[in-house]
Design a protein around this motif. Structure first.
Motif, PDB file in Angstrom:
ATOM      1  N   UNK A 105       0.793  -1.232   0.000  1.00 54.11           N
ATOM      2  CA  UNK A 105       0.000   0.000   0.000  1.00 54.11           C
ATOM      3  C   UNK A 105       0.827   1.285   0.000  1.00 54.11           C
ATOM      4  N   UNK A 106       1.962   1.295   0.690  1.00 53.44           N
ATOM      5  CA  UNK A 106       2.722   2.542   0.766  1.00 53.44           C
ATOM      6  C   UNK A 106       3.343   2.913  -0.579  1.00 53.44           C
ATOM      7  N   UNK A 107       3.632   1.917  -1.429  1.00 56.68           N
ATOM      8  CA  UNK A 107       4.109   2.234  -2.778  1.00 56.68           C
ATOM      9  C   UNK A 107       2.983   2.886  -3.590  1.00 56.68           C
ATOM     10  N   UNK A 108       1.794   2.326  -3.482  1.00 55.80           N
ATOM     11  CA  UNK A 108       0.643   2.908  -4.177  1.00 55.80           C
ATOM     12  C   UNK A 108       0.380   4.326  -3.698  1.00 55.80           C
ATOM     13  N   UNK A 109       0.427   4.518  -2.397  1.00 57.99           N
ATOM     14  CA  UNK A 109       0.185   5.843  -1.836  1.00 57.99           C
ATOM     15  C   UNK A 109       1.193   6.849  -2.373  1.00 57.99           C
ATOM     16  N   UNK A 117       2.804   6.714  -5.149  1.00 55.64           N
ATOM     17  CA  UNK A 117       2.483   6.973  -6.549  1.00 55.64           C
ATOM     18  C   UNK A 117       1.330   7.955  -6.694  1.00 55.64           C
ATOM     19  N   UNK A 118       0.278   7.724  -5.928  1.00 55.74           N
ATOM     20  CA  UNK A 118      -0.865   8.628  -6.006  1.00 55.74           C
ATOM     21  C   UNK A 118      -0.461  10.045  -5.625  1.00 55.74           C
ATOM     22  N   UNK A 119       0.396  10.168  -4.607  1.00 56.51           N
ATOM     23  CA  UNK A 119       0.859  11.491  -4.195  1.00 56.51           C
ATOM     24  C   UNK A 119       1.628  12.163  -5.332  1.00 56.51           C
ATOM     25  N   UNK A 120       2.555  11.426  -5.929  1.00 55.39           N
ATOM     26  CA  UNK A 120       3.367  12.013  -6.999  1.00 55.39           C
ATOM     27  C   UNK A 120       2.523  12.390  -8.214  1.00 55.39           C
ATOM     28  N   UNK A 121       1.533  11.577  -8.541  1.00 55.45           N
ATOM     29  CA  UNK A 121       0.642  11.927  -9.649  1.00 55.45           C
ATOM     30  C   UNK A 121      -0.187  13.170  -9.299  1.00 55.45           C
ATOM     31  N   UNK A 122      -0.646  13.256  -8.060  1.00 56.06           N
ATOM     32  CA  UNK A 122      -1.356  14.459  -7.629  1.00 56.06           C
ATOM     33  C   UNK A 122      -0.463  15.687  -7.717  1.00 56.06           C
ATOM     34  N   UNK A 123       0.780  15.537  -7.291  1.00 56.80           N
ATOM     35  CA  UNK A 123       1.730  16.652  -7.348  1.00 56.80           C
ATOM     36  C   UNK A 123       1.975  17.101  -8.790  1.00 56.80           C
ATOM     37  N   UNK A 124       2.009  16.134  -9.702  1.00 55.99           N
ATOM     38  CA  UNK A 124       2.202  16.457 -11.110  1.00 55.99           C
ATOM     39  C   UNK A 124       1.081  17.364 -11.621  1.00 55.99           C
ATOM     40  N   UNK A 125      -0.149  17.016 -11.293  1.00 57.47           N
ATOM     41  CA  UNK A 125      -1.273  17.834 -11.743  1.00 57.47           C
ATOM     42  C   UNK A 125      -1.342  19.154 -10.979  1.00 57.47           C
ATOM     43  N   UNK A 126      -0.972  19.144  -9.714  1.00 58.17           N
ATOM     44  CA  UNK A 126      -0.952  20.382  -8.940  1.00 58.17           C
ATOM     45  C   UNK A 126       0.064  21.359  -9.540  1.00 58.17           C
ATOM     46  N   UNK A 127       1.222  20.847  -9.944  1.00 63.32           N
ATOM     47  CA  UNK A 127       2.261  21.696 -10.542  1.00 63.32           C
ATOM     48  C   UNK A 127       1.772  22.351 -11.832  1.00 63.32           C
ATOM     49  N   UNK A 128       0.861  21.671 -12.518  1.00 63.10           N
ATOM     50  CA  UNK A 128       0.317  22.202 -13.766  1.00 63.10           C
ATOM     51  C   UNK A 128      -0.928  23.053 -13.533  1.00 63.10           C
ATOM     52  N   UNK A 129      -1.280  23.239 -12.262  1.00 63.77           N
ATOM     53  CA  UNK A 129      -2.469  23.989 -11.857  1.00 63.77           C
ATOM     54  C   UNK A 129      -3.748  23.324 -12.378  1.00 63.77           C
ATOM     55  N   UNK A 130      -3.717  22.001 -12.468  1.00 64.74           N
ATOM     56  CA  UNK A 130      -4.877  21.202 -12.854  1.00 64.74           C
ATOM     57  C   UNK A 130      -5.431  20.572 -11.580  1.00 64.74           C
ATOM     58  N   UNK A 131      -6.051  21.414 -10.780  1.00 61.61           N
ATOM     59  CA  UNK A 131      -6.428  21.028  -9.427  1.00 61.61           C
ATOM     60  C   UNK A 131      -7.493  19.933  -9.387  1.00 61.61           C
ATOM     61  N   UNK A 132      -8.458  20.002 -10.284  1.00 59.82           N
ATOM     62  CA  UNK A 132      -9.501  18.970 -10.300  1.00 59.82           C
ATOM     63  C   UNK A 132      -8.926  17.609 -10.670  1.00 59.82           C
ATOM     64  N   UNK A 133      -7.903  17.587 -11.521  1.00 61.71           N
ATOM     65  CA  UNK A 133      -7.268  16.325 -11.890  1.00 61.71           C
ATOM     66  C   UNK A 133      -6.387  15.796 -10.770  1.00 61.71           C
ATOM     67  N   UNK A 134      -5.855  16.679  -9.935  1.00 57.86           N
ATOM     68  CA  UNK A 134      -4.992  16.254  -8.830  1.00 57.86           C
ATOM     69  C   UNK A 134      -5.790  15.594  -7.714  1.00 57.86           C
ATOM     70  N   UNK A 135      -6.989  16.113  -7.462  1.00 57.72           N
ATOM     71  CA  UNK A 135      -7.772  15.648  -6.306  1.00 57.72           C
ATOM     72  C   UNK A 135      -8.050  14.149  -6.270  1.00 57.72           C
ATOM     73  N   UNK A 155      -5.075  12.398  -4.839  1.00 57.47           N
ATOM     74  CA  UNK A 155      -4.922  12.660  -3.414  1.00 57.47           C
ATOM     75  C   UNK A 155      -5.940  11.871  -2.594  1.00 57.47           C
ATOM     76  N   UNK A 156      -7.172  11.781  -3.081  1.00 57.67           N
ATOM     77  CA  UNK A 156      -8.197  11.034  -2.341  1.00 57.67           C
ATOM     78  C   UNK A 156      -7.857   9.548  -2.272  1.00 57.67           C
ATOM     79  N   UNK A 157      -7.358   8.995  -3.369  1.00 52.14           N
ATOM     80  CA  UNK A 157      -6.965   7.572  -3.353  1.00 52.14           C
ATOM     81  C   UNK A 157      -5.820   7.352  -2.366  1.00 52.14           C
ATOM     82  N   UNK A 158      -4.875   8.260  -2.367  1.00 50.57           N
ATOM     83  CA  UNK A 158      -3.719   8.129  -1.479  1.00 50.57           C
ATOM     84  C   UNK A 158      -4.080   8.272  -0.016  1.00 50.57           C
ATOM     85  N   UNK A 159      -4.919   9.242   0.312  1.00 48.95           N
ATOM     86  CA  UNK A 159      -5.285   9.444   1.718  1.00 48.95           C
ATOM     87  C   UNK A 159      -6.098   8.260   2.222  1.00 48.95           C
ATOM     88  N   UNK A 160      -6.876   7.662   1.341  1.00 46.65           N
ATOM     89  CA  UNK A 160      -7.644   6.469   1.731  1.00 46.65           C
ATOM     90  C   UNK A 160      -6.687   5.341   2.136  1.00 46.65           C
TER      91      UNK A 160
END
Length: 184
Positions: A51-55, A57-75, A78-83
């Motif tokens: 699970x921690x590898x998946x988490x 990954x989800x964080x890094x993918x969220x960060x990728x979209x956050x960096x592009x200011x694609x906030x709806x795509x990042x969320x 982040x939700x999968x990772x926090x779960x």
């Protein structure tokens, strides 16, 4: 059994290589390449089944979209990772996720949700001794309060941010001096 172990080892190596390549591509603003590498890393982490590898990954993918200011795509990432972090009891990870969710909501103009998740990040930070999380959460909360016209409250969070920044700098300076003295 040996073949399974070797396959797992190869998946872990692929995970780390793709993850590193994705993060480096993201830092250099090569977002399409970053997504492809991080997606490959995600596939590897799914094969690994930890699970921690998946988490991560989800964080890094969220960060990728956050960096592009694609906030709806990042969320969703982040939700999968926090779960996952809730399920495995990783409060440090939860703290990071709640901070980023709050940051995304701030940038989307959904201020009530932003404040809710930034407060969650701040409340979770003390048990993890996460000075770095405090710093980020305080500056994000100050930004939110400033955007919502509560500058007087924002000042207090800016002060807290500076306090933790000074504290972190002092700690790093002491650690560096101790390392240099030991080396000398």
């Amino acid at each position: 059994a040996i073949e399974e172990y070797e396959a797992l080892g190869l998946s872990i190596q692929k995970y780390w290589c793709y993850n590193l390549a994705g993060n480096l591509a993201s830092q250099t603003k090569q977002y399409d390449s970053a997504y492809e590498y991080l997606h490959q890393s995600l596939l590897s982490s799914q094969r690994i089944g930890k699970p921690y590898y998946l988490s991560a990954n989800f964080f890094n993918l969220g960060e990728l979209f956050l960096a592009q200011q694609l906030y709806k795509q990042a969320l969703p990432y982040y939700w999968k990772g926090v779960k996952i972090d809730l399920a495995i009891g990783d409060t440090y990870g939860q703290c990071l996720y709640y901070n980023r969710i709050g940051r995304a909501y701030t940038n989307m103009g959904v201020y009530d949700s932003a404040e809710f998740y930034l407060q969650k990040a701040i409340k979770l930070a003390p048990p993890t001794s996460g000075t770095d999380i405090f710093r980020v959460a305080f500056i994000d909360m100050a930004d939110l309060l400033h955007k919502t016209g509560r500058s007087d409250k924002a000042v207090e969070y800016y002060r807290q941010y500076n306090l933790f920044s000074d504290s972190l700098f002092s700690k790093q300076k002491v650690e560096s001096q101790a390392a240099y003295q030991a080396l000398y």
